[in-house]
Motif scaffolding. Structure first.
Motif, PDB file in Angstrom:
ATOM      1  N   GLN A  59      -5.959  -6.788 -10.896  1.00  0.00           N
ATOM      2  CA  GLN A  59      -4.804  -6.652 -12.117  1.00  0.00           C
ATOM      3  C   GLN A  59      -4.693  -8.220 -12.912  1.00  0.00           C
ATOM      4  O   GLN A  59      -4.519  -8.405 -13.873  1.00  0.00           O
ATOM      5  N   SER A 112      -6.592   3.142  -8.775  1.00  0.00           N
ATOM      6  CA  SER A 112      -5.787   1.869  -8.484  1.00  0.00           C
ATOM      7  C   SER A 112      -6.796   0.830  -8.621  1.00  0.00           C
ATOM      8  O   SER A 112      -7.813   0.849  -8.036  1.00  0.00           O
ATOM      9  N   ASP A 154       2.152   1.891  -3.614  1.00  0.00           N
ATOM     10  CA  ASP A 154       1.063   2.454  -4.211  1.00  0.00           C
ATOM     11  C   ASP A 154       0.806   4.031  -4.057  1.00  0.00           C
ATOM     12  O   ASP A 154       0.513   4.876  -5.009  1.00  0.00           O
ATOM     13  N   ALA A 183       1.482   7.117  -6.452  1.00  0.00           N
ATOM     14  CA  ALA A 183       0.386   7.961  -6.604  1.00  0.00           C
ATOM     15  C   ALA A 183       0.957   9.536  -6.579  1.00  0.00           C
ATOM     16  O   ALA A 183       0.482  10.377  -7.221  1.00  0.00           O
ATOM     17  N   TYR A 222      -3.672   0.725 -16.701  1.00  0.00           N
ATOM     18  CA  TYR A 222      -4.170   1.899 -15.836  1.00  0.00           C
ATOM     19  C   TYR A 222      -5.571   2.540 -16.061  1.00  0.00           C
ATOM     20  O   TYR A 222      -6.007   2.380 -17.147  1.00  0.00           O
ATOM     21  N   LYS A 272       0.707  -1.444   0.088  1.00  0.00           N
ATOM     22  CA  LYS A 272       0.072   0.030  -0.103  1.00  0.00           C
ATOM     23  C   LYS A 272       0.813   1.292   0.194  1.00  0.00           C
ATOM     24  O   LYS A 272       0.571   2.329  -0.638  1.00  0.00           O
TER      25      LYS A 272
END
Length: 402
Positions: free
Chosen positions: A101, A95, A5, A9, A119, A2
């Motif tokens: 994914q 996300s 990510d 971002a 994305y 996390k």
């Protein structure tokens, strides 16, 4: 995972804001240059006893130079506005998570497609766009429409291929873009006739759909008729289409085309420009007219007239024509005309009688509407075609969402 990510971002947000700042600095530079070139110079007074003809020649030369400076200043300002418009666009990365994914990649692999770098982006208007690196597994190729269908199922979202995508997916990885499917679809029809003494029409038009989901109708009527009028209106239609497909706002495109026509300095070269842009996601439409004839929106037996603009291209400075906004509904028709369709009628009431005719036509194809109007207009003029005549019709319908 996390934290990784979150860091990614934050880095993406920083890079996006850095790019915006650079664009805004360039925009401010263009704004400052526009002010410098747009400043009025004091007119020099002629000396006593100076030759009147020479003084007039000097005055006309200075006037042309001043007009050229004003046009250049206007173009610089338009460039600055365009840059600020781009800088103000906002996007948000969504996300999907590693698990989601992997599910998407596994599902595509079962259909012979190798995927990575997925994305999902939400644009400022709320619409979603997906970018994904795709290639085929083995020698078999796949079409981008097939990939759009697979992704729609996997993401539970109606997606369509972006216009800039290649048609086939091959063995070499390529980044493809997919967008949300518009809520509305359309069908078009045309009818046209050249002036009876000419071989070519001085009217030109275009139908096109841009990447932002806007369907646009462009109609230009060249000054006079024949080959020269055709060249002028064709250049206007081509320039307008190119600018709008590049993403320029409607008002900015009209102003740039006007500047291009005015800079030629031909007094007899004043083509019209008639625009209608339909947002296929919202069903709203915007008309912009410079010297154009009236247009109509037909909803069953009810017809709404959109009045034309007063001045053609090249006849006004930097003032912009006022857009007319309308909300469309399922089954509406948009009808646009060149002025040859309404001139030369007994009683000079062509617009009113065409409006009445439209209200009596049933739900038919756009091509039938255009042909019916053309036939009726020629009949009212006793079979004479004294000017170029063009009718453009487009029907708008809601897509079947099942």
């Amino acid at each position: 995972m996390k934290s990784r990510d979150t860091a990614g971002a934050a880095q993406s947000g920083y890079l996006l804001e850095y790019g915006r700042r650079k664009i805004r600095v360039c925009a401010d530079t263009f704004q400052n240059l526009a002010q410098i070139f747009g400043e009025d110079e004091e007119e020099a007074q002629g000396e006593d006893g100076a030759d009147a003809r020479q003084a007039r020649a000097v005055y006309m030369m200075r006037k042309r130079l001043a007009e050229g400076r004003q046009l250049f200043a206007g173009n610089l300002k338009e460039m600055a506005d365009m840059m600020n418009h781009v800088a103000d666009e906002s996007v948000r990365f969504i996300s999907l998570g590693n698990r989601r994914q992997k599910q998407i990649m596994k599902g595509l692999l079962g259909e012979g497609l190798v995927a990575r770098d997925i994305y999902l982006v939400q644009k400022g208007d709320g619409r979603m766009e997906l970018s994904i690196l795709l290639s085929t597994k083995g020698r078999a190729s796949r079409t981008v429409e097939e990939a759009a269908d697979y992704l729609s199922v996997l993401l539970d979202m109606r997606l369509m291929s972006a216009r800039r995508n290649p048609f086939f997916i091959g063995q070499d990885p390529v980044c493809f873009f997919f967008e949300e499917e518009p809520f509305y679809c359309y069908m078009t029809g045309t009818a046209r006739a050249a002036k009876e003494t000419e071989e070519v029409s001085g009217d030109n038009f275009a139908f096109f759909e841009a990447d932002d989901g806007n369907f646009t109708i462009v109609l230009s009527d060249g000054m006079g008729s024949g080959e020269e009028a055709c060249r002028d209106s064709e250049a206007v239609a081509d320039m307008t289409e190119t600018m709008l497909e590049a993403g320029l706002p409607l008002e900015m495109a009209v102003q740039l085309v006007n500047s291009a026509v005015a800079s030629e300095g031909k007094e007899g070269n004043m083509p019209t420009l008639d625009l209608c842009s339909v947002d296929l996601y919202e069903g709203s439409c915007r008309f912009m007219k410079t010297g154009a004839a009236a247009s109509f929106i037909k909803r069953g037996s009810i017809v709404e007239k959109i009045d034309g603009g007063t001045l053609p291209l090249g006849a006004f400075g930097h003032a912009q024509p006022r857009p007319v906004e309308c909300q469309l509904m399922d089954g509406d028709y948009i009808i646009m005309l060149s002025d040859g369709m309404t001139e030369g009628w007994p009683g000079e009431d062509g617009e009113e009688r065409l409006e009445t005719l439209l209200g009596c036509i049933g739900s038919v194809s756009p091509a039938e509407i255009a042909n019916t109007m053309m036939k009726y207009a020629i009949e009212q003029c006793q079979g004479r075609i004294r000017d170029d005549m063009t009718v453009l019709a487009a029907g708008i319908w809601e897509r079947n969402r099942e």
